[in-house]
Structures are given as C-alpha cells and as structure tokens.
Design an enzyme around this catalytic site. Structure first.
Site, PDB file in Angstrom:
ATOM      1  N   GLN A   3       2.429   0.791 -10.640  1.00 46.93           N
ATOM      2  CA  GLN A   3       1.499  -0.079 -11.508  1.00 46.93           C
ATOM      3  C   GLN A   3       1.288  -1.591 -11.893  1.00 46.93           C
ATOM      4  O   GLN A   3       1.749  -2.030 -10.643  1.00 46.93           O
ATOM      5  CB  GLN A   3       1.449   0.192 -13.313  1.00 46.93           C
ATOM      6  CG  GLN A   3       1.656   2.068 -13.422  1.00 46.93           C
ATOM      7  CD  GLN A   3       3.119   2.413 -13.062  1.00 46.93           C
ATOM      8  OE1 GLN A   3       4.654   1.812 -13.118  1.00 46.93           O
ATOM      9  NE2 GLN A   3       3.241   3.845 -13.419  1.00 46.93           N
ATOM     10  N   HIS A  31       1.472   4.545  -4.152  1.00 43.18           N
ATOM     11  CA  HIS A  31       0.786   3.740  -2.761  1.00 43.18           C
ATOM     12  C   HIS A  31       0.936   4.023  -2.117  1.00 43.18           C
ATOM     13  O   HIS A  31       1.183   5.006  -1.134  1.00 43.18           O
ATOM     14  CB  HIS A  31       2.667   2.520  -2.987  1.00 43.18           C
ATOM     15  CG  HIS A  31       3.253   1.965  -4.131  1.00 43.18           C
ATOM     16  ND1 HIS A  31       3.986   1.737  -3.738  1.00 43.18           N
ATOM     17  CD2 HIS A  31       2.057   1.771  -5.485  1.00 43.18           C
ATOM     18  CE1 HIS A  31       4.209   0.949  -5.910  1.00 43.18           C
ATOM     19  NE2 HIS A  31       3.485   1.539  -5.326  1.00 43.18           N
ATOM     20  N   ASN A  82       3.496   8.892 -11.737  1.00 45.77           N
ATOM     21  CA  ASN A  82       1.864   8.777 -11.859  1.00 45.77           C
ATOM     22  C   ASN A  82       1.480   7.420 -11.488  1.00 45.77           C
ATOM     23  O   ASN A  82       0.000   7.400 -11.310  1.00 45.77           O
ATOM     24  CB  ASN A  82       1.942   8.235 -13.834  1.00 45.77           C
ATOM     25  CG  ASN A  82       2.999   6.787 -13.728  1.00 45.77           C
ATOM     26  OD1 ASN A  82       4.109   6.740 -13.143  1.00 45.77           O
ATOM     27  ND2 ASN A  82       2.746   6.249 -14.554  1.00 45.77           N
ATOM     28  N   GLY A  92      -3.019  -2.559 -12.017  1.00 50.42           N
ATOM     29  CA  GLY A  92      -2.300  -1.476 -10.861  1.00 50.42           C
ATOM     30  C   GLY A  92      -2.840  -1.346  -9.733  1.00 50.42           C
ATOM     31  O   GLY A  92      -4.141  -1.850  -9.876  1.00 50.42           O
ATOM     32  N   ASP A  93      -2.916  -0.647  -8.708  1.00 49.48           N
ATOM     33  CA  ASP A  93      -3.921  -0.587  -7.236  1.00 49.48           C
ATOM     34  C   ASP A  93      -3.497  -1.464  -7.253  1.00 49.48           C
ATOM     35  O   ASP A  93      -4.809  -1.616  -6.667  1.00 49.48           O
ATOM     36  CB  ASP A  93      -4.535   0.313  -8.064  1.00 49.48           C
ATOM     37  CG  ASP A  93      -5.234   1.730  -8.864  1.00 49.48           C
ATOM     38  OD1 ASP A  93      -4.604   2.489  -8.550  1.00 49.48           O
ATOM     39  OD2 ASP A  93      -5.685   0.958 -10.351  1.00 49.48           O
ATOM     40  N   GLU A  94      -3.331  -2.605  -6.912  1.00 48.06           N
ATOM     41  CA  GLU A  94      -3.689  -3.901  -6.161  1.00 48.06           C
ATOM     42  C   GLU A  94      -2.446  -3.886  -5.108  1.00 48.06           C
ATOM     43  O   GLU A  94      -3.923  -4.823  -3.891  1.00 48.06           O
ATOM     44  CB  GLU A  94      -2.577  -5.180  -6.793  1.00 48.06           C
ATOM     45  CG  GLU A  94      -2.720  -5.619  -8.006  1.00 48.06           C
ATOM     46  CD  GLU A  94      -1.572  -4.346  -9.324  1.00 48.06           C
ATOM     47  OE1 GLU A  94      -2.022  -5.069 -10.158  1.00 48.06           O
ATOM     48  OE2 GLU A  94      -1.388  -3.452  -8.766  1.00 48.06           O
ATOM     49  N   GLY A  95      -2.905  -3.323  -4.316  1.00 48.00           N
ATOM     50  CA  GLY A  95      -2.010  -3.137  -2.621  1.00 48.00           C
ATOM     51  C   GLY A  95      -0.809  -3.157  -2.495  1.00 48.00           C
ATOM     52  O   GLY A  95      -0.367  -4.079  -1.049  1.00 48.00           O
ATOM     53  N   GLY A 149       1.708  -1.035  -1.316  1.00 41.54           N
ATOM     54  CA  GLY A 149       2.119  -0.182  -0.619  1.00 41.54           C
ATOM     55  C   GLY A 149       2.645  -1.360   0.226  1.00 41.54           C
ATOM     56  O   GLY A 149       2.957  -0.843   1.307  1.00 41.54           O
ATOM     57  N   ASP A 199     -11.937  -8.408   1.630  1.00 42.12           N
ATOM     58  CA  ASP A 199     -13.167  -8.094   2.729  1.00 42.12           C
ATOM     59  C   ASP A 199     -14.058  -6.877   1.596  1.00 42.12           C
ATOM     60  O   ASP A 199     -15.196  -7.082   2.009  1.00 42.12           O
ATOM     61  CB  ASP A 199     -12.692  -6.924   3.760  1.00 42.12           C
ATOM     62  CG  ASP A 199     -11.211  -6.335   3.120  1.00 42.12           C
ATOM     63  OD1 ASP A 199     -10.686  -6.360   2.913  1.00 42.12           O
ATOM     64  OD2 ASP A 199     -12.029  -4.379   3.422  1.00 42.12           O
ATOM     65  N   THR A 219       1.129   1.046 -19.453  1.00 41.32           N
ATOM     66  CA  THR A 219       2.222   2.466 -19.485  1.00 41.32           C
ATOM     67  C   THR A 219       3.523   2.382 -19.973  1.00 41.32           C
ATOM     68  O   THR A 219       3.398   1.733 -21.315  1.00 41.32           O
ATOM     69  CB  THR A 219       3.156   1.878 -17.814  1.00 41.32           C
ATOM     70  OG1 THR A 219       3.497   3.265 -17.106  1.00 41.32           O
ATOM     71  CG2 THR A 219       3.695   0.884 -17.667  1.00 41.32           C
TER      72      THR A 219
END
EC number: 6.3.4.4
Length: 435
Positions: free
Chosen positions: A223, A40, A37, A11-14, A16, A332, A238
């Site tokens: 996720q 994005h 939970n 998860g949290d890979e971008g 959105g 970056d 999850t």
C-alpha cells in the site's frame, strides 16, 4: 546494507518493479505488513507477474523471501500464488519463509469485511473485501490464529472453535448473514498445513543472521504511507501501519539496523476507493492520465482516481518516514501534457496552508494551489540515460527535488525493470548521473 522501500502516496506507486530491480544485489526481501489486498506488478522481458503476498525478490534466483509477523496471511491466497509461480517455472517453497508469529486471515474475516461494507452502502470505506481489517482486529484483540498454531492441531481446533463462535454472533445476529462452520474452517487449514508447515520459522532470527553476515536486505512495504492506520487519511485507510516504523515491528528487525528509506512516488497521484484527494482531476485531463497510466488495480481491477503531484502530502510522507531518497515512477505518463501542475499549497477555508490537516472534513474542503510548468510533449518511455531526458522533464525533476529537499535517486520510465534511470546507486554512495 538494509533498505526500507515503501509507497509514499495511496499505494500503486510501482514498488514491485523497483524492489525486483534492486534484488540483484540482495540476500533477502521481507514483507512486513498488509495482506493479499494489494498487488505488486512485475514485468520482466514483457511477461507480467502479479504478487500479493510473496515478496518481489522471488523472481531473482537465490534471493530469500520472508513474510514477517506484521503480515496477515491468507493460506488459500498464498497457495494460489505459489501455484501460479510454479506454473511459470519459478520454485518458491525452498526460498520462502513465514514468520511463526504471522496472523492468519480466515473465512470469518472475509465474511465480516463484506458484511460491513454492504451495510455501510454509499458510505463504505472502499475496502477490497478480503478480510484484512477484521484479521488485524483479531490480532490486536489477542484472539488471532497465528502460523505457529498450525504446528499444534489440537490447540488449533479449540482456538478456531472459539473464534468462529465469537464472529458468528456478529454475522448472524447483527449482519443477518449465514453463520460459519468452525469444523470446515479447521479442515481447510489442515489441508494447507502440510504445505505451509516447512516454511514456518523464526524470521527475526533469520534476519539477525543475515545482518551479522553483512548481507543486503530489502524490506518491502505494501500500500502507501497515506493509507497508514495512524498517519493516513483516516478513516479512509488500510488496517496496518504502512510507514517505515512498521518495517521494524513487522519483521523483528531493530530500527537502528536500517541504513536507508526509499520512497516510491508516481510523477502524479492516484487513489483507489473513497477518501479526500485535493489534487484529483475529474475532467478530461484526469481521464487522459488514467488511460495513459493504465490506472486499474492489479488485484481488484478497480479504476484509480488521478491527479497532479501533491508536494504538501509528499512533504508529510518524507517527515513520517525519514526518507533518504525518492524513486519517481511513471514519468512517461506525463509525456503528452502541454502543461504540468504541481500542488505547492492548500487553500482551506480561505487560508493558505503548507501542512495537510489530519481533520478529514477540513482536508475534504481544501483546494490545491498550483505552480505551472511547461510539459515536454516528447517520449521519455524506456529511457535509461538521464542526459537524454527532455530539458522540461529534467526541470520538472529538479523542481521536485527543490520543493521536497530529498534527492530523486531513480526514475522509472516504463514497466520493465530495464526501463530505469539510476542517478544514484542504492547500495553505495556513488553518484552515477546527476544531470
């Protein structure tokens, strides 16, 4: 063209940002699993918007946003999100549709989630405490309350009464928590009913109509693939299927209708909460990575664990999702590292392996085997032209493609939708810049 976009890590890979960027060309965006939970984060012209339930297409005028049957929907969380968007001048209700088969996430789910994590103590899974797991349990056990039940108040009352009584047995007698009042839960739902009722409909039928009109549709995952309930790092996962197959079952759209599957992956790896993480950096490099990447959960605020890119787990993700392309994000963040490492194998119990074991106790013992590459130590932030990328950064990307066997079609070089290099157009086969 119909495209699935999902995360390939924890998860949290971008996702959105990428979904938002691509919605310029689509008729609809569909959420097909998960709940509120995971957030994005979208940054448009410097303004941040965090979406938890509503698809990322909401920031594009005219794009239809659909919440599929695979989502567990918290009515209060949805209304809060709608109000936040309305406050920014973004109309929602006219463009948002909720599957009538979508299961609702209710107060007893939240109470159970928190009680269970508290009881586990130091062995807790690390859930967000928002009731996602218990809501999916009710769905599978066939006692879930669905969006369509809001249309039938008398039947809804009886269902709420039975479900609350069932969960109160656990809350009161096993977890020693205060039992919940079914009438209060029902009254709360009745307050939301009038606001949500106009948005409830047949999402599968809507998607079928769009397909017959040859409209572009994006299916937006939440996720990441390594958190999949079946194929992830169980039990540290999850409660839904986060892989590509869920796009069909969670929306009512046939699997043969999908044209592409894009996997979003960071140029490094992060994880929130407990669970195995072979390439995790617990030294100063890890702290530097977290600081440069601002690695804190958009919903929970929890710090993320950071590590080098894991080719072994990524190959598994490619396999289980049939990825046709990769979107590489947050390149970056690596700008200031003198050396870049790629995990190309694991050493488990003295043996070198090229597949991640499903046995989590074995995975916990695995050590990464690294390939070292020179860093570029110059800014790539905001670049939009691949030819302007430092040679070392291009070499890193080429090496990833060589190891993974899947093209990296888009590179994200910053948080704004403009900070993007498109190497291959998503909605056709034209290569715009390969490098």
């Amino acid at each position: 063209m119909n495209i699935v976009i999902l995360g390939t890590q924890w998860g949290d890979e971008g996702k959105g940002k990428i979904v938002d960027m691509l919605t310029e060309d689509v008729a609809a965006v569909v959420r097909f699993q998960g709940g509120h939970n995971a957030g994005h984060t979208l940054i448009i012209d410097g303004e941040k918007t965090i979406l938890r339930l509503i698809p990322s297409g909401i920031l594009r005028e005219g794009v239809l946003c659909l919440i599929g049957n695979g989502v567990v929907l918290s009515p209060p969380a949805l209304m809060e999100e709608i109000e936040e968007l309305n406050a920014k001048g973004i109309p929602v209700t006219e463009r948002l549709r909720i599957s009538s088969a979508c299961n609702l996430l209710l107060p007893y789910h939240v109470a159970l989630d928190k009680a269970r994590e508290a009881e586990l103590g130091t062995k807790a899974i690390g859930t967000t405490g928002r009731g996602i797991g218990p809501a999916y349990e009710d769905k599978v056990a066939r006692r879930g309350i669905r969006a369509m039940d809001l249309l039938h108040p008398n039947q809804l009352l009886e269902k709420i009464k039975k479900a609350t009584a069932y969960h109160n047995i656990q809350l009161e007698h096993y977890y020693h928590q205060t039992p919940l009042d079914y009438q209060s839960i029902y009254n709360q739902l009745m307050e939301f009913r009038e606001k949500i009722k106009p948005m409830i409909g047949d999402v599968s039928a809507l998607l079928g109509n769009l397909r017959r009109q040859n409209k572009h549709i994006i299916f937006e995952g939440a996720q990441g693939s390594l958190l999949d309930i079946d194929l992830g790092t169980y039990p540290y996962v999850t409660s839904s299927n986060t892989t590509a197959g869920s796009a069909a079952t969670g929306s009512g759209f046939g699997p043969l209708y999908f044209d592409r599957v894009l996997g979003i992956t960071k140029a490094y790896v992060t994880r929130v909460g407990a669970g195995p993480f072979p390439t995790e950096l617990t030294n100063e490099e890890g702290k530097k990575m977290a600081k440069r990447g601002n690695e804190f959960g958009s919903v929970t605020g929890r710090p993320r664990r950071c590590g080098w890119f894991d080719v072994i787990s990524m190959r598994r993700t490619i396999q289980i999702n049939s990825l046709t392309g990769i979107v590489l994000t947050k390149l970056d963040v690596l700008d200031e590292f003198a050396k870049i490492h790629l995990c190309t194998a694991y050493r488990c119990d003295g043996e070198v392996v090229n597949e991640p074991p499903f046995d989590q106790s074995l995975l916990e013992s695995c050590e990464p085997v690294y390939e070292e590459m020179p860093g570029w130590q110059t800014s790539t932030y905001g670049l939009t032209d691949y030819s302007e990328m430092p040679k070392e950064a291009r070499n890193y990307i080429s090496r990833l493609e060589e190891l993974l066997g899947v093209p990296i079609t888009i590179i994200s070089t910053g948080p704004d939708r403009k900070h993007t290099i498109v190497r291959q157009a998503v909605f056709n086969q034209v290569i715009t810049a390969k490098g």
